[in-house]
Design an enzyme around this catalytic site. Sequence first.
Site, PDB file in Angstrom:
ATOM      1  CD  GLU A  67      95.615 -18.723  42.307  1.00  0.00           C
ATOM      2  OE1 GLU A  67      96.020 -17.559  42.086  1.00  0.00           O
ATOM      3  OE2 GLU A  67      95.960 -19.696  41.633  1.00  0.00           O
ATOM      4  CB  SER A 123      97.793 -24.045  33.647  1.00  0.00           C
ATOM      5  OG  SER A 123      96.409 -24.036  33.784  1.00  0.00           O
ATOM      6  CB  SER A 133     101.668 -22.545  43.264  1.00  0.00           C
ATOM      7  OG  SER A 133     101.457 -21.427  42.468  1.00  0.00           O
ATOM      8  NE  ARG A 159     103.511 -18.801  43.687  1.00  0.00           N
ATOM      9  CZ  ARG A 159     104.493 -18.773  42.788  1.00  0.00           C
ATOM     10  NH1 ARG A 159     105.630 -18.172  43.085  1.00  0.00           N
ATOM     11  NH2 ARG A 159     104.349 -19.343  41.603  1.00  0.00           N
TER      12      ARG A 159
END
Lengths: 750, 382
Positions: free
Chosen positions: B150, B204, B207, B219
């Site tokens: 992703e 939703s 990140s 991340r």
Amino acid sequence: MSWQNRVWILSTRNLKTVSGGSLTKLAYYSTVQHKVARVRSFDHSGKDIENEPLYEISVQEEITARLHFIKFENTYIETCLDFIKDHLVNTETKVIKATGGGAYKFKDLIEKKLGLKVDKEDVMTCLIKGCNFVLRNIPHEVFAYQKDSDTEFRFQTNHPNIFPYLLVNIGSGVSIVKVETEDKFEWIGGSSIGGGTFWGLGALLTKTKKFDELLQLASKGQHTNVDMLVKDVYGGAYQTLGLSGNLIASSFGKSTTADKEFSKEDMAKSLLHMISNDIGQLACLYAKIHNLDKIYFGGFFIRGHPVTMRTITYSINFFSKGEVQALFLRHEGYLGAIGAFLKGAEQDNPNQYSWGENYAGSSGLMSTSPDVYPLQRTRSGTFDMLEMDRLERPLVNLPLLKDPSTYIPDTVDLTDDAMARKYWLTCFEEALDGVAKRAAASQPDSVDALERAEKFRQKYWNKLQTLRQQPFAYGTLTVRSLLDTREHCLNEFNFPDPYSKVKQKENGIALKCFQSVIESLDSLGWEERQFALVKGLLAGNVFDWGAKAVSEVLESEPQFGFEEAKSKLQERPWLEDSYSQWLERLKEGPPHKCALIFADNSGIDIILGVFPFVRELLSRGTEVILACNSGPALNDITYSESLIVAERIAAMDPVIQSALKEEKLLLVQTGSSSPCLDLSRLDKGLAVLVRERKTDLVIIEGMGRAIHTNYYAALKCESLKLAVIKNSWLADRLGGKIFSVIFKYEVPCK
Amino acid sequence: MGEERCPGVGDHDTGGNVAEELFPWFGLDIGGTLVKLVYFEPKDITAEEEEEEVENLKSIRKYLTSNVAYGSTGIRDVHLELKDLTLCGRKGNLHFIRFPTHDMPAFIQMGSEKHFSSLHTTLCATGGGAYKFEQDFRTMSDLELCKLDELDCLIKGVLYIDSVGFNGHSECYYFENPTDAERCRKLPFNLENPYPLLLVNIGSGVSILAVYSKENYKRVTGTSLGGGTFFGLCCLLTGCSTFEEALEMASHGDSTKVDKLVRDIYGGDYERFGLPGWAVASSFGNMMSKEKRDSVSKEDLAKATLITITNNIGSIARMCALNENINRVVFVGNFLRINTISMRLLAYALDYWSKGQLKALFLEHEGYFGAVGALLELLDSA
């Protein structure tokens, strides 16, 4: 509550209110008049000493300072103000200190009712002041929440250095404050998502009006019905990503539809998680930026609610990966009130004193978990109090503690150990009637002694029942806290010293035997004498009215004496036996510079056990500091009694006499009135002396001081811990029998 | 990351034309709420090619490019279409299509009906759904998904689209004078030297990535309070049923009726802490009182929800930027689609609370970068 026998000196300067949300917290300072036992030496000149008691006992009134903190629902504000008005005297200053939202809300009411000007204090300043105060003065103030454990709360040892820390106050919003020193703190951030969001949004979503009810709903809900989890997004394959499928990917992510109903419980739970996680995350981010690892949480969102403590703790663990600990405070709800009070009393500088929590007058920490204790909730919800007694002298660490930050006085944590807890609570329950009877009997001339004794019995009984339900109510539950609470309750009902007469009698009897004991010791060879001295110390320690097995013997056999006690002792090898090493040390090593001895019982223990031992040390060239309790506890010798005893012994014994005169034997007070010993809270004078005299040996005697507490205490110098186990359950637990001997000689590793 | 090659990608027998991936070219990003699909429509097809092209492929191209809506929920964002793009030596248009994740089964069904598997193409997909629906693709339409990371896709997509620009305009923009409603203007931003940057992807959930170079990123954190939370809460509080509806309501609401502001508590600024009176002290704080609950409108509630979620994302992003010592924050994700309120608020909040140290940047193709990245992965491997 018993407010009898108290004189209220409520000057307005000393009266502080903190009105926050629906509860009002009131702090005030009063002087409390209570009875204390005093001993005074008779003038024996020209009298027949044989038939006279050793010294005179009198009960006197003493005035001490006490801080009171009361918490009650705002609906009672008028009643409360009436109460204050009735007790207001001497109003020179016309100002009352108030803080919190209610300070604005009730300003007019307070000013009208009391005729005083309300002086608003900054909320956060008060909060921090209060926080510093409890962190410094109340042992076991801080706890961590732990899930899935026998006890929900894990209390922390007070670290000598409380700074720096992060205070996260979760009221309607969230304030994050970094506290660096007593006076230096900084608001470093905050969030609008706080308790008000939970309450407001929760009320909209569930039509439930009350905060507590919302929490109750939340504790029954399933957030996974409302939240979108990682596994909802990834399907079953999340394992391959090293992610936990149960992580919330999107709060309320499943409610993105108009045509599905969600249960109130589930929504409340989801909301609780959302808010707790968010606060935890922000707190961790701030802690990281400012390089802090201690975060205290407070505010109404947290206040005594295990549900929120749990979710916050979870969040902190998750976001900090265990590097930061979420901590909570036992008196969190009082911080603002305490701070406002301290602010007003700045000229008296309350911080220069040490304070001790009065267990008798304080309500304990209640678990308000709706599921666990539905009854206590209603009982404690409206009224709650904390009392702090001002101690006459400041308390400090024993300078000889190896590591003050990790020192834990108590040997067994009864909050942790369910078996031991059950035993000791039962033990104290069973002994209670006897204690009440003795208390009444100690004041034969008082008309209401019986009545007071019954009130004492009732109060302590209730405390014990509370502790059965909520062992964490007053911090870590220990044998020491049980003993201390009993002493506090006795004091509360004006039984300052139920054993005063027993002690007087026993001291008299023992003094008569002193010379013959010394003579027989002096007739022994060196090695034999050393053993006889130790045995004498141990035999003396048998005379403990606090031990049920012994008090029964002493009640039924008036002839039971020193020799009888010696015969009860376990033969060597003892249960814990490093006597040979001790003897070796005496034989081979140089004399100690100075020994600090913590004495235990009066009578035979101090006079025939401790003093001959002291005498031997003095003869070796070792100076001795003999430390006795400042106030009475059971039949333990008090400092003032020890002065008289020493004086009488000096009259018979030239060694003691010259040692006293030359200040080689020094009598000091411990600062404590407990049958146990907390080496982190000792009289400052004692600590100074210990340092000055370069003390290199510490002797701790008795069950309360050497077994229930300090058994594992590590010191910087040599130490002797000795006691006779006078309780068969404890003996059994340690792998021995009743009257087993503990002789623990320890040398610190280099 | 990204070291593992997907089986099947780029190793087809292409009859001598090794360097080129067979059409159709798709990139798919299956999120928690929305599926994002990018489709490259070649415009330079030779007559020869056209002749060879199978019927299936033609019909797919025709279906996608001649419609702007698919079924009842699929939508092509025509205004985002990138025209005359050269990609892997081919010229064409890039189309941006989205539909709700709950319609994935219908999409897979369609793939089966159109015999997608006969095209010998690889379907590159990213997002959690690439895992969740992998098995369905296999069994229902005989398709093997190539699952892609992703975050790799996201960053790749962002950097690529920014580099090609938006039909001659800048892809990246910012708000000038974000703290001044009157003078606030949207202006292009040149992201030529993008590193380091903080990339905040608001779908939703949220990140947050710190990007130091094309390959070097991490991340930093994330939060579950994202677009799904805004929309989910709005559905519960107002009974709305679409994101557009929720935003429309929010644009007419007044959140100060719902939120407790600093001035509501202190009567003005809280000077001790330097807090301005207009700052929100407690989101939904006024809703603790029954009278106030009874007096707010659905629009007010929608606005307050939007402000709450947006401010929170702003403050977490700001803290992360501080922790990582980065001063450019790029916000992407479909939460920002048609959501000027949030973008302006993010720009404002970052500027105000950082005292001008942080800059909020936005990209025109908000939520499509993951899908673009997936498409690029397909072509890269060819």
